[in-house]
Scaffold this motif. Structure first.
Motif, PDB file in Angstrom:
ATOM      1  N   LEU A  25       3.214  10.087 -35.884  1.00  0.00           N
ATOM      2  CA  LEU A  25       2.555   8.982 -35.175  1.00  0.00           C
ATOM      3  C   LEU A  25       3.577   8.102 -34.466  1.00  0.00           C
ATOM      4  CD1 LEU A  25       0.027   8.306 -38.024  1.00  0.00           C
ATOM      5  CD2 LEU A  25      -0.586   9.062 -35.708  1.00  0.00           C
ATOM      6  N   ALA A  26       4.689   7.828 -35.138  1.00  0.00           N
ATOM      7  CA  ALA A  26       5.730   6.984 -34.526  1.00  0.00           C
ATOM      8  C   ALA A  26       6.312   7.675 -33.297  1.00  0.00           C
ATOM      9  CB  ALA A  26       6.817   6.667 -35.552  1.00  0.00           C
ATOM     10  N   ALA A  27       6.432   9.006 -33.348  1.00  0.00           N
ATOM     11  CA  ALA A  27       6.943   9.745 -32.186  1.00  0.00           C
ATOM     12  C   ALA A  27       5.941   9.686 -31.033  1.00  0.00           C
ATOM     13  CB  ALA A  27       7.232  11.194 -32.574  1.00  0.00           C
ATOM     14  N   ARG A  28       4.664   9.795 -31.356  1.00  0.00           N
ATOM     15  CA  ARG A  28       3.629   9.688 -30.327  1.00  0.00           C
ATOM     16  C   ARG A  28       3.657   8.322 -29.656  1.00  0.00           C
ATOM     17  NH1 ARG A  28      -0.590  13.472 -28.793  1.00  0.00           N
ATOM     18  NH2 ARG A  28      -0.228  15.208 -30.191  1.00  0.00           N
ATOM     19  N   ALA A  29       3.936   7.302 -30.458  1.00  0.00           N
ATOM     20  CA  ALA A  29       3.909   5.928 -29.947  1.00  0.00           C
ATOM     21  C   ALA A  29       5.331   5.404 -29.764  1.00  0.00           C
ATOM     22  CB  ALA A  29       3.124   5.036 -30.893  1.00  0.00           C
ATOM     23  N   ALA A  30       6.240   6.296 -29.405  1.00  0.00           N
ATOM     24  CA  ALA A  30       7.639   5.890 -29.218  1.00  0.00           C
ATOM     25  C   ALA A  30       7.682   4.704 -28.264  1.00  0.00           C
ATOM     26  CB  ALA A  30       8.439   7.057 -28.663  1.00  0.00           C
ATOM     27  N   GLY A  31       8.443   3.701 -28.608  1.00  0.00           N
ATOM     28  CA  GLY A  31       8.487   2.499 -27.779  1.00  0.00           C
ATOM     29  C   GLY A  31       7.614   1.391 -28.331  1.00  0.00           C
ATOM     30  N   ALA A  32       6.649   1.756 -29.159  1.00  0.00           N
ATOM     31  CA  ALA A  32       5.811   0.735 -29.812  1.00  0.00           C
ATOM     32  C   ALA A  32       6.169   0.688 -31.299  1.00  0.00           C
ATOM     33  CB  ALA A  32       4.338   1.070 -29.640  1.00  0.00           C
ATOM     34  N   ARG A  33       5.926  -0.439 -31.915  1.00  0.00           N
ATOM     35  CA  ARG A  33       6.111  -0.541 -33.350  1.00  0.00           C
ATOM     36  C   ARG A  33       4.872   0.054 -34.042  1.00  0.00           C
ATOM     37  NH1 ARG A  33       6.673  -6.223 -36.538  1.00  0.00           N
ATOM     38  NH2 ARG A  33       8.122  -6.670 -34.871  1.00  0.00           N
ATOM     39  N   THR A  34       5.079   0.684 -35.197  1.00  0.00           N
ATOM     40  CA  THR A  34       3.953   1.268 -35.930  1.00  0.00           C
ATOM     41  C   THR A  34       3.598   0.391 -37.127  1.00  0.00           C
ATOM     42  OG1 THR A  34       4.628   3.495 -35.268  1.00  0.00           O
ATOM     43  CG2 THR A  34       3.105   3.329 -37.129  1.00  0.00           C
ATOM     44  N   MET A  35       2.395  -0.169 -37.094  1.00  0.00           N
ATOM     45  CA  MET A  35       1.867  -0.899 -38.257  1.00  0.00           C
ATOM     46  C   MET A  35       0.978   0.073 -39.031  1.00  0.00           C
ATOM     47  SD  MET A  35      -0.927  -3.995 -38.651  1.00  0.00           S
ATOM     48  CE  MET A  35      -0.238  -5.143 -37.510  1.00  0.00           C
ATOM     49  N   VAL A  36       1.415   0.472 -40.192  1.00  0.00           N
ATOM     50  CA  VAL A  36       0.632   1.434 -40.973  1.00  0.00           C
ATOM     51  C   VAL A  36      -0.414   0.689 -41.806  1.00  0.00           C
ATOM     52  CG1 VAL A  36       0.776   3.030 -42.934  1.00  0.00           C
ATOM     53  CG2 VAL A  36       2.306   3.302 -40.965  1.00  0.00           C
ATOM     54  N   ILE A  37      -1.665   1.117 -41.669  1.00  0.00           N
ATOM     55  CA  ILE A  37      -2.770   0.433 -42.340  1.00  0.00           C
ATOM     56  C   ILE A  37      -2.984   1.028 -43.739  1.00  0.00           C
ATOM     57  CG2 ILE A  37      -5.202  -0.216 -42.181  1.00  0.00           C
ATOM     58  CD1 ILE A  37      -3.357  -1.373 -39.946  1.00  0.00           C
ATOM     59  N   VAL A  38      -2.867   0.179 -44.749  1.00  0.00           N
ATOM     60  CA  VAL A  38      -3.013   0.628 -46.142  1.00  0.00           C
ATOM     61  C   VAL A  38      -4.156  -0.113 -46.848  1.00  0.00           C
ATOM     62  CG1 VAL A  38      -0.576   1.278 -46.278  1.00  0.00           C
ATOM     63  CG2 VAL A  38      -1.265  -0.972 -47.078  1.00  0.00           C
ATOM     64  N   LYS A  39      -5.137  -0.550 -46.068  1.00  0.00           N
ATOM     65  CA  LYS A  39      -6.287  -1.265 -46.660  1.00  0.00           C
ATOM     66  C   LYS A  39      -7.022  -0.359 -47.648  1.00  0.00           C
ATOM     67  CE  LYS A  39      -9.212   0.184 -42.813  1.00  0.00           C
ATOM     68  NZ  LYS A  39      -9.690  -0.182 -41.479  1.00  0.00           N
ATOM     69  N   SER A  40      -7.859  -1.010 -48.455  1.00  0.00           N
ATOM     70  CA  SER A  40      -8.692  -0.296 -49.410  1.00  0.00           C
ATOM     71  C   SER A  40      -7.876   0.703 -50.229  1.00  0.00           C
ATOM     72  CB  SER A  40      -9.838   0.409 -48.685  1.00  0.00           C
ATOM     73  OG  SER A  40     -10.754   0.884 -49.642  1.00  0.00           O
ATOM     74  N   ASP A  41      -6.857   0.161 -50.907  1.00  0.00           N
ATOM     75  CA  ASP A  41      -6.042   0.973 -51.810  1.00  0.00           C
ATOM     76  C   ASP A  41      -5.382   2.133 -51.065  1.00  0.00           C
ATOM     77  OD1 ASP A  41      -4.935   1.671 -54.257  1.00  0.00           O
ATOM     78  OD2 ASP A  41      -6.677   2.833 -54.895  1.00  0.00           O
ATOM     79  N   GLY A  42      -4.926   1.849 -49.864  1.00  0.00           N
ATOM     80  CA  GLY A  42      -4.294   2.909 -49.073  1.00  0.00           C
ATOM     81  C   GLY A  42      -5.252   4.073 -48.867  1.00  0.00           C
ATOM     82  N   TYR A  43      -6.483   3.754 -48.427  1.00  0.00           N
ATOM     83  CA  TYR A  43      -7.536   4.760 -48.213  1.00  0.00           C
ATOM     84  C   TYR A  43      -7.673   5.657 -49.460  1.00  0.00           C
ATOM     85  CZ  TYR A  43      -7.510   3.711 -43.097  1.00  0.00           C
ATOM     86  OH  TYR A  43      -7.589   3.116 -41.862  1.00  0.00           O
TER      87      TYR A  43
END
Ligand SMILES: *Cc1c(COP(=O)(O)O)cnc(C)c1O
Length: 378
Positions: A25-43
């Motif tokens: 995902l970080a490679a796909r969005a290279a240039g943007a920061r990646t905020m990883v969503i871990v809501k609800s007990d990390g899915y």
């Protein structure tokens, strides 16, 4: 990979898969920061486990829905930038602010409450202003947006608030080419310009997993993938994105037996053997997250192949048809996993049930189910 310990009902969480997916995902969005969503007990995979793995793999920030989840991450020693967007009237922002948690504001009232708490604590609250661009869930309605950004600019001048981002959330990102996506993007850009006009200098974030994978034009300065981090693809119609499912649900055979032709299995006798067969009892049931509506419609991976579950799924048990094959008590049973060996997947369960894989994985961790973290640095 598989240990020799026989499990009753265990969720194996592969942190190498999570790291791999964050890398994709970080490679796909290279240039943007990646905020990883871990809501609800990390899915359902474990908030702290996932947050640690994601940060190791290059995530720049963590996001959660509830205030308590944010505070729990800090108490577990996660010091990375952390955003939280959902709270209820009367919630106390003080613990989150003391921990440096960034908060979302969708209204002037929310903004003022956060600013007032920050002032009392002598802190600066880092705020993400949320514009409702068409999901009509949280977020500030367009008509009230100018008021919110002007108030935020005032609060920033007063010194207790720093507006770090303008953000929004997409309604139909998993439906490629859905007209609402461009419409929301247009409204988003307009709202951002209005915030700039008010003198604010925020970054922007809009993209969930589906938009990270399919809409590079909407990555802006930060992206917010959730489901894809766990290896579940929200847009499989777009082709294989190389994600690896991180959750395997497994058990083991607790009893085997041979029954004669004419014997019927489980409550209601919905399945009858038409020949003598071997059966394997697996000690998991609907109380452990195996939906009873999958009775007669599911299979498991056992002793080298898929085998059908016969008769009803009970609260604590289910029965697997093994024909004339000899399976042993203690043999591993995979209810779902990445699918590499041919075992069922969470996505298959979801399709069979008419729901989405998000709902499957977030519902799996229950009181009787253990969770085992595997991977290189587990
Ligand atoms: C859950 C959520 C995400 C992540 O969405 P996925 O579809 O799981 O990638 C991002 N932003 C917000 C506001 C969310 O609620």
């Amino acid at each position: 990979m598989s240990d020799q310990h026989a499990h009753r009902a265990d969720l194996r969480i592969d942190v190498d898969a999570i790291r791999h997916n964050v890398g994709v995902l970080a490679a796909r969005a290279a240039g943007a920061r990646t905020m990883v969503i871990v809501k609800s007990d990390g899915y359902g995979h474990g908030t702290v486990t996932v947050a640690r793995a994601a940060l190791e793999a290059g995530a720049g920030q963590i996001g959660v829905a509830a205030l308590g989840e944010a505070v729990a991450l800090r108490e577990a020693g996660i010091t990375a930038p952390l955003m939280c967007w959902l709270y209820s009237r009367g919630d106390d922002f003080a613990p989150a602010l003391r921990h440096g948690v960034e908060l979302s504001a969708s209204s002037v009232r929310g903004l003022r409450e956060i600013a007032a708490t920050a002032a009392e604590l002598g802190l600066v609250a880092r705020l993400h202003l949320k514009i409702d661009t068409g999901l009509c869930r949280s977020g500030c309605p367009e008509a009230e947006w100018p008021n919110l950004v002007d108030e935020a600019a005032k609060a920033e001048a007063d010194g207790h608030v720093e507006v770090v981002a303008v953000w929004s959330h997409l309604a139909c990102a998993d439906e490629l080419g859905h007209p609402s996506i461009d419409n929301q993007a247009l409204r988003f850009r307009r709202a951002y310009e209005r915030a700039r006009t008010a003198g604010l200098g925020p970054i922007r974030h809009l993209a969930n997993s589906a938009a990270v994978l399919t809409r590079p034009d909407l990555h802006f300065e930060m992206v917010r993938p959730g489901i894809a981090v766990y290896g579940l693809d929200p847009v499989p119609q777009d082709g294989d994105h190389g994600l690896r499912p991180a959750m395997t649900f497994r058990s083991s055979v607790s009893l085997t037996k041979r029954v004669a032709a004419g014997e019927s299995v489980s409550y209601g006798h919905t399945w009858t053997a038409d020949r003598p067969v071997n059966l394997a009892l697996v000690p998991v049931g609907y109380a452990d997250g195996v939906p009873r509506t999958l009775s007669g419609r599911m299979s498991v991976w056992l002793a080298g192949r898929r085998r059908p579950v016969v008769g009803r799924v009970c609260m604590d048990q289910l029965v697997v048809l093994c024909d004339d094959d000899v399976v042993r008590e203690g043999d591993e049973v995979i209810l779902f996993g990445p699918g590499d060996r041919g075992e069922p997947t969470a996505a298959e369960w979801a399709d069979e049930l008419g729901t989405i894989h998000y709902e499957i994985v977030t519902g799996m961790y229950r009181p009787r189910v253990t969770r085992t973290v595997v991977g290189e640095r587990a």
